[in-house]
Design an enzyme around this catalytic site. Structure first.
Site, PDB file in Angstrom:
ATOM      1  N   HIS A 115      22.451  37.733 -64.450  1.00  0.00           N
ATOM      2  CA  HIS A 115      23.675  36.350 -64.099  1.00  0.00           C
ATOM      3  C   HIS A 115      22.049  36.332 -65.520  1.00  0.00           C
ATOM      4  CE1 HIS A 115      26.741  33.358 -63.390  1.00  0.00           C
ATOM      5  NE2 HIS A 115      25.570  32.619 -64.587  1.00  0.00           N
ATOM      6  N   HIS A 174      31.592  45.169 -60.563  1.00  0.00           N
ATOM      7  CA  HIS A 174      31.503  43.628 -60.439  1.00  0.00           C
ATOM      8  C   HIS A 174      32.637  42.813 -59.522  1.00  0.00           C
ATOM      9  CE1 HIS A 174      29.013  39.774 -61.845  1.00  0.00           C
ATOM     10  NE2 HIS A 174      29.711  39.548 -61.082  1.00  0.00           N
ATOM     11  N   PRO A 220      32.793  28.358 -58.761  1.00  0.00           N
ATOM     12  CA  PRO A 220      32.636  28.771 -59.841  1.00  0.00           C
ATOM     13  C   PRO A 220      33.565  30.512 -59.397  1.00  0.00           C
ATOM     14  CG  PRO A 220      30.959  29.211 -59.823  1.00  0.00           C
ATOM     15  CD  PRO A 220      31.539  27.835 -58.172  1.00  0.00           C
ATOM     16  N   ASP A 236      34.328  40.857 -62.396  1.00  0.00           N
ATOM     17  CA  ASP A 236      33.799  39.604 -61.199  1.00  0.00           C
ATOM     18  C   ASP A 236      34.667  39.044 -60.413  1.00  0.00           C
ATOM     19  OD1 ASP A 236      31.495  37.651 -60.723  1.00  0.00           O
ATOM     20  OD2 ASP A 236      31.650  36.467 -62.522  1.00  0.00           O
ATOM     21  N   ARG A 241      32.723  39.509 -50.456  1.00  0.00           N
ATOM     22  CA  ARG A 241      32.118  38.874 -49.486  1.00  0.00           C
ATOM     23  C   ARG A 241      31.869  39.288 -47.980  1.00  0.00           C
ATOM     24  NH1 ARG A 241      31.154  35.341 -53.798  1.00  0.00           N
ATOM     25  NH2 ARG A 241      33.228  34.701 -55.026  1.00  0.00           N
ATOM     26  N   LYS A 275      20.403  43.257 -58.162  1.00  0.00           N
ATOM     27  CA  LYS A 275      21.483  42.218 -59.211  1.00  0.00           C
ATOM     28  C   LYS A 275      20.258  40.318 -58.937  1.00  0.00           C
ATOM     29  CE  LYS A 275      24.807  39.279 -60.368  1.00  0.00           C
ATOM     30  NZ  LYS A 275      25.932  39.637 -60.128  1.00  0.00           N
TER      31      LYS A 275
HETATM   32  C1  NCD Z   1      30.364  34.151 -58.372  1.00  0.00           C
HETATM   33  C2  NCD Z   1      30.714  33.774 -57.098  1.00  0.00           C
HETATM   34  O1  NCD Z   1      31.809  33.343 -57.185  1.00  0.00           O
HETATM   35  O2  NCD Z   1      30.100  34.665 -56.857  1.00  0.00           O
HETATM   36  N1  NCD Z   1      30.528  33.142 -59.729  1.00  0.00           N
HETATM   37  C3  NCD Z   1      30.887  33.246 -60.936  1.00  0.00           C
HETATM   38  O3  NCD Z   1      31.241  32.256 -61.256  1.00  0.00           O
HETATM   39  N2  NCD Z   1      30.807  34.366 -61.969  1.00  0.00           N
HETATM   40  C4  NCD Z   1      28.965  34.329 -58.628  1.00  0.00           C
HETATM   41  C5  NCD Z   1      28.883  35.583 -60.011  1.00  0.00           C
HETATM   42  O4  NCD Z   1      29.497  36.098 -60.525  1.00  0.00           O
HETATM   43  O5  NCD Z   1      27.707  34.660 -60.957  1.00  0.00           O
HETATM   44 ZN    ZN Z   2      29.729  37.925 -60.065  1.00  0.00          ZN
HETATM   45 ZN    ZN Z   3      27.180  36.235 -61.967  1.00  0.00          ZN
END
Ligand code: NCD
Ligand code: ZN
Ligand code: ZN
Ligand code: ZN
Length: 450
Positions: A195, A74, A331, A313, A78, A159
């Site tokens: 998600h 995960h 986030p 993540d 970008r 996803k």
């Molecule tokens: C992730 C993002 O910035 O792409 N942000 C997050 O808070 N985890 C998106 C995601 O994985 O839901």
């Molecule tokens: Zn993520």
């Molecule tokens: Zn997520």
């Protein structure tokens, strides 16, 4: 280093490309004191020193553990129009620095990875810049034809953001589009990752953020994931489960034969709401950090061997973006360079058995997403290796290779450091320093993995 030298020379000692010596190797569930010989991108020998062939390059792994190349399933690399946050070079270099040889890139980019054209564009960009192995998850494709085509091109799965308007309305009205996707995934044996949050309403500060993204909205979404897996028979994976109760539901469904797996993140294990309140946007992520008791319970599941995967993540944003008001700040927490140090510290402290760390960060990710020839150390397997050294240091985001130089783990003392990272026999991290060139990595396509 001279590559492609002929391996076996008549009448003389065989010379291989690389060997790692003096390490504690995680080999067949035990620790073997010895070394590994690598040639042409594959492991050719695991054993005691005297039995290893000569090598062009030798890495001294004294005070180190040699693990199978870690896989982070995960990661948001970008690039493209979001390359100001992270790009394929900085993101994969951060992976190498963090001890990951293989990462699975998320599709929520601009443009998103949800059509064959966009995937090809991404793979083209990544091919020239990646320094570790990169596989792709596709986003929800506009049509079934696109989905089929993406599978043919070699994505590792799909996803889906359950909170996405299209899907959300879809879920209540019989989830036609989602079911179509799940059926295609089932047909080809691919997994669909979710998600899992079903929120409603708006937030403006930390308290209202926690109210909107509350525990129940994750639990409900996880129940929906399980239902969809049951209904369609497709393999489902739930990303970054943050609620103990939600994790328990998945574990129970699994016992009943439902094909569902889940991951947890280090930040949901080691941080809490209190950190969010202290640090603000730096610790803002989705799902949010939860109550201390919940984090403890989640960690108990990890130690009980009931969690499938730990994933970072890795969700990089700029410091500037994080400085916006709490509501505006995006986030996401960068995790590639902190995950292994944090978790291996737990191993050294005796809080987490090494075999579980390897299962959570290598074996299960390989099996669950189908990274063939990866996730374990074996002669004939890919020479993806993660070498971690016992050394005391403090996490300092200013030293990150990722463009995102912030972390809620800033200042935390850890006891282990990624020392060598070997990707297909190439040493991309040497004594904790990057030794890689853009494009040295590889794009992995699920259809023809070698
Ligand atoms: C992730 C993002 O910035 O792409 N942000 C997050 O808070 N985890 C998106 C995601 O994985 O839901
Ligand atoms: Zn993520
Ligand atoms: Zn997520
Ligand atoms: Zn050779």
């Amino acid at each position: 280093m001279e590559k492609s030298r002929n391996c076996v020379q008549e009448g003389s000692e065989a010379v291989v490309d690389l060997k790692l010596v003096n390490g504690s190797i995680f080999f067949r569930r035990k620790i073997l004191e010895g070394g590994i010989a690598v040639d042409n991108g594959y492991i050719v020998k695991v054993g005691k020193e005297p039995n290893l062939p000569e090598a062009d390059l030798t890495l001294d792994c004294t005070d180190c553990f040699i693990l199978p190349g870690l896989i982070d399933v995960h990661v948001h690399l970008r690039d493209l129009k979001l390359s100001y946050k992270e790009d394929f070079f900085t993101g994969t270099a951060a992976a190498a620095k963090g001890g990951f040889t293989t990462v699975l890139d998320m599709p929520n980019t601009i443009p998103p990875t949800n059509t064959p054209e966009n995937l090809k564009l991404k793979a083209y960009e990544a091919r020239g810049r990646a320094v570790v192995e990169v596989g792709f998850l596709a986003g929800l494709p506009p049509t079934e034809k696109d989905a089929e085509e993406l599978v043919k091109l070699g994505v590792f799965g799909f996803k889906v953001y359950m909170d996405n308007k299209e899907v959300k309305t879809d879920i209540s009205s019989g989830s036609k589009k989602l079911k179509q996707l799940l059926n295609i995934a089932k047909k080809h044996g691919l997994r669909v990752a979710f998600h899992a949050e079903l929120t409603s309403g708006d937030y403006w500060d930390i308290n209202s953020f926690l109210t909107v993204h509350n525990e129940e909205c994750e639990v409900k979404a996880v129940e929906t994931c399980i239902r969809l897996a049951k209904l369609t028979g497709a393999k489902v994976h739930v990303c970054h489960v943050s609620i103990f109760k939600a994790a328990e539901k998945i574990i129970k469904a699994k016992r009943e034969g439902v094909n569902v797996t889940f991951e947890v993140t280090p930040h949901h294990l080691f941080l809490t709401e209190d950190d969010l309140k202290k640090l603000g946007s730096i610790a803002k992520t989705l799902p949010p950090l939860r109550k201390p008791e919940n984090a403890r319970q989640l960690y108990r599941l990890v130690r009980g061997g009931l969690v499938d995967i730990i994933a970072s993540d890795h969700a990089p944003h700029t410091t500037q973006e994080k400085k916006e008001s709490f509501k505006e700040a995006p986030p996401g927490i960068p995790g590639l360079e902190t995950t292994l140090p944090l978790l291996f510290t737990e191993v050294i402290k005796g809080n987490l058995p090494l075999h579980l760390l390897v299962r959570l960060l290598a074996q299960n990710p390989a099996v669950i997403y189908g990274f063939k020839k990866r996730g374990y150390i074996e002669e004939g397997g890919r020479a993806n290796l993660t070498v971690v050294k016992r050394v005391r240091w403090r996490i300092n985001p200013e030293d990150f290779t990722s463009k995102a130089r912030y972390s809620p783990f800033k200042g935390v003392e850890v006891l282990a450091k990624p020392w060598f990272t070997v990707v297909s026999g190439r040493v991309v991290l040497t004594k904790g320093e990057l030794t890689c060139k853009p494009g040295e990595g590889a794009i992995l396509l699920r259809k023809n993995l070698r």
